[in-house]
Write an enzyme that holds these catalytic residues in place. Structure first.
Site, PDB file in Angstrom:
ATOM      1  CE  LYS A  39       2.367 -10.267  -7.990  1.00 37.88           C
ATOM      2  NZ  LYS A  39       2.108  -9.887  -6.574  1.00 37.88           N
ATOM      3  CB  SER A 107       2.993  -5.417 -13.623  1.00 45.36           C
ATOM      4  OG  SER A 107       2.094  -6.463 -13.330  1.00 45.36           O
TER       5      SER A 107
HETATM    6  N1  LIG Z   1       9.236  -1.927  -2.119  1.00 45.51           N
HETATM    7  C1  LIG Z   1       8.684  -3.054  -2.540  1.00 45.51           C
HETATM    8  N2  LIG Z   1       7.468  -3.010  -3.158  1.00 45.51           N
HETATM    9  C2  LIG Z   1       6.906  -4.159  -3.593  1.00 45.51           C
HETATM   10  N3  LIG Z   1       7.469  -5.398  -3.490  1.00 45.51           N
HETATM   11  C3  LIG Z   1       8.680  -5.479  -2.884  1.00 45.51           C
HETATM   12  C4  LIG Z   1       9.328  -4.319  -2.390  1.00 45.51           C
HETATM   13  N4  LIG Z   1      10.509  -4.708  -1.840  1.00 45.51           N
HETATM   14  C5  LIG Z   1      10.605  -6.030  -1.989  1.00 45.51           C
HETATM   15  N5  LIG Z   1       9.506  -6.505  -2.616  1.00 45.51           N
HETATM   16  C6  LIG Z   1       9.346  -7.916  -3.029  1.00 45.51           C
HETATM   17  O1  LIG Z   1       9.535  -7.909  -4.441  1.00 45.51           O
HETATM   18  C7  LIG Z   1       8.453  -8.538  -5.107  1.00 45.51           C
HETATM   19  C8  LIG Z   1       7.868  -7.630  -6.216  1.00 45.51           C
HETATM   20  O2  LIG Z   1       8.704  -7.594  -7.300  1.00 45.51           O
HETATM   21  P1  LIG Z   1       8.106  -7.254  -8.743  1.00 45.51           P
HETATM   22  O3  LIG Z   1       9.254  -7.379  -9.680  1.00 45.51           O
HETATM   23  O4  LIG Z   1       6.918  -8.097  -8.982  1.00 45.51           O
HETATM   24  O5  LIG Z   1       7.651  -5.735  -8.574  1.00 45.51           O
HETATM   25  S1  LIG Z   1       7.291  -4.677  -9.707  1.00 45.51           S
HETATM   26  O6  LIG Z   1       6.453  -5.364 -10.712  1.00 45.51           O
HETATM   27  O7  LIG Z   1       8.555  -4.197 -10.290  1.00 45.51           O
HETATM   28  O8  LIG Z   1       6.566  -3.597  -9.014  1.00 45.51           O
HETATM   29  C9  LIG Z   1       7.366  -8.752  -4.085  1.00 45.51           C
HETATM   30  O9  LIG Z   1       6.977 -10.086  -4.318  1.00 45.51           O
HETATM   31  P2  LIG Z   1       5.450 -10.554  -4.331  1.00 45.51           P
HETATM   32  O10 LIG Z   1       5.076 -10.526  -2.875  1.00 45.51           O
HETATM   33  O11 LIG Z   1       5.540 -11.955  -4.878  1.00 45.51           O
HETATM   34  O12 LIG Z   1       4.619  -9.661  -5.173  1.00 45.51           O
HETATM   35  C10 LIG Z   1       8.017  -8.544  -2.720  1.00 45.51           C
HETATM   36  O13 LIG Z   1       8.285  -9.794  -2.140  1.00 45.51           O
HETATM   37  N1  LIG Z   2      -7.283 -18.733  -2.470  1.00 43.99           N
HETATM   38  C1  LIG Z   2      -5.980 -18.465  -2.413  1.00 43.99           C
HETATM   39  N2  LIG Z   2      -5.264 -18.344  -3.557  1.00 43.99           N
HETATM   40  C2  LIG Z   2      -3.948 -18.022  -3.511  1.00 43.99           C
HETATM   41  N3  LIG Z   2      -3.256 -17.798  -2.381  1.00 43.99           N
HETATM   42  C3  LIG Z   2      -3.928 -17.893  -1.193  1.00 43.99           C
HETATM   43  C4  LIG Z   2      -5.308 -18.222  -1.174  1.00 43.99           C
HETATM   44  N4  LIG Z   2      -5.699 -18.219   0.104  1.00 43.99           N
HETATM   45  C5  LIG Z   2      -4.612 -17.941   0.858  1.00 43.99           C
HETATM   46  N5  LIG Z   2      -3.534 -17.745   0.083  1.00 43.99           N
HETATM   47  C6  LIG Z   2      -2.181 -17.424   0.582  1.00 43.99           C
HETATM   48  O1  LIG Z   2      -1.851 -16.095   0.209  1.00 43.99           O
HETATM   49  C7  LIG Z   2      -0.457 -15.981   0.002  1.00 43.99           C
HETATM   50  C8  LIG Z   2      -0.228 -15.428  -1.393  1.00 43.99           C
HETATM   51  O2  LIG Z   2       1.161 -15.266  -1.582  1.00 43.99           O
HETATM   52  P1  LIG Z   2       1.828 -15.280  -3.003  1.00 43.99           P
HETATM   53  O3  LIG Z   2       1.213 -16.340  -3.863  1.00 43.99           O
HETATM   54  O4  LIG Z   2       3.309 -15.314  -2.775  1.00 43.99           O
HETATM   55  O5  LIG Z   2       1.355 -13.866  -3.555  1.00 43.99           O
HETATM   56  P2  LIG Z   2       2.137 -12.843  -4.497  1.00 43.99           P
HETATM   57  O6  LIG Z   2       2.957 -13.662  -5.462  1.00 43.99           O
HETATM   58  O7  LIG Z   2       1.035 -12.068  -5.167  1.00 43.99           O
HETATM   59  O8  LIG Z   2       2.973 -12.026  -3.567  1.00 43.99           O
HETATM   60  C9  LIG Z   2       0.145 -17.363   0.173  1.00 43.99           C
HETATM   61  O9  LIG Z   2       0.671 -17.454   1.458  1.00 43.99           O
HETATM   62  C10 LIG Z   2      -1.069 -18.281  -0.003  1.00 43.99           C
HETATM   63  O10 LIG Z   2      -0.929 -19.496   0.694  1.00 43.99           O
END
Ligand SMILES: Nc1ncnc2c1ncn2[C@@H]1O[C@H](COP(=O)(O)OS(=O)(=O)O)[C@@H](OP(=O)(O)O)[C@H]1O
Ligand SMILES: Nc1ncnc2c1ncn2[C@@H]1O[C@H](COP(=O)(O)OP(=O)(O)O)[C@@H](O)[C@H]1O
Length: 207
Positions: A39, A107
């Protein structure tokens, strides 16, 4: 529930006036998917792509918003619901200000994503499902959070011990395990162009 003594104040300048001055259609592009699905990477890349075309954009990202506006919220179901409600309202303000907004939040609940959509008009909301399988997200584990969740050091982790309800009919679906970032962005850009949310000639017009 809004207090009955609070009356909505109308302003003379409307969303259309602000949109017109920017020459763009303000809207919300909502990314949803598991942690590590892509994302943030995709919203960042789309932000750059739209900026190149001289669109005024802004990204709201889960990790960043949880450092400020939503730093009081946990990952319980009720706090996730409140997280998305506040982000939806913040997005609405930014769209009202004339901006093309992208959001990157897990979400996980369908009802919350539907609530967000209901705040926006026709053509103002695009849902992008980043449908990267759990095992790939877990393999990537860019922040080491899946490992912590598997060890039991983090509770209520999405996909492990907290649910993710996949969208049934997203506007766009991408899977970053079998397409490049550029391919996913091209898919999103074509969708926005086909629906005239962005103008395919805009970058050419400025050259
Ligand atoms: N328990 C738990 N579950 C999921 N994610 C966790 C949790 N604890 C910390 N994190 C970190 O918080 C990011 C997700 O936050 P969000 O605000 O997108 O979550 S939500 O929409 O309210 O479910 C998420 O970031 P992304 O990896 O970018 O999705 C995690 O890095
Ligand atoms: N095709 C791709 N598109 C997006 N991210 C990729 C892809 N291939 C590998 N990745 C890697 O996957 C990970 C995705 O992390 P992130 O963008 O932070 O996801 P999220 O925000 O959903 O947690 C990054 O480390 C990124 O470099």
């Amino acid at each position: 529930m809004v207090d009955a003594n609070i009356v909505w104040q109308d302003f003379k300048l409307q969303r259309q006036d602000r949109a017109q001055i920017k020459g763009q259609k303000p809207c919300l592009i909502w990314f949803t998917g598991l942690s590590g699905s892509g994302k943030s990477t995709l919203s960042n890349a789309l932000d750059i792509e739209l900026h190149k075309r001289h669109y005024h954009t802004y990204v709201l990202d889960g990790d960043n918003i949880r450092h400020g506006l939503n730093k009081d919220l946990s990952f319980s179901d009720s706090d996730r619901i409140e997280n998305i409600r506040r982000v939806a309202e913040a997005s609405k303000l930014l769209v009202d200000a004339g901006i093309i907004v992208m959001t990157a939040f897990i979400s996980p609940f369908k009802a919350d994503r539907e609530m967000v959509k209901a705040l926006f008009g026709e053509g103002e909301f695009t849902e992008v499902f980043v449908n990267t399988p759990l095992h790939i997200c877990e393999q990537r584990d860019p922040k080491g959070l899946y490992q912590k969740a598997r060890r039991g050091d983090i509770k209520n982790f999405t996909g492990i011990d907290s649910p993710y309800e996949p969208p049934e009919s997203p506007d766009i679906m991408v899977d970053t395990s079998n397409e490049t970032t550029e391919e996913s962005i091209a898919k999103i850009i074509s969708y926005l162009e086909e629906r005239k949310i962005i103008n395919p000639l805009r970058n050419l017009e400025d050259e």
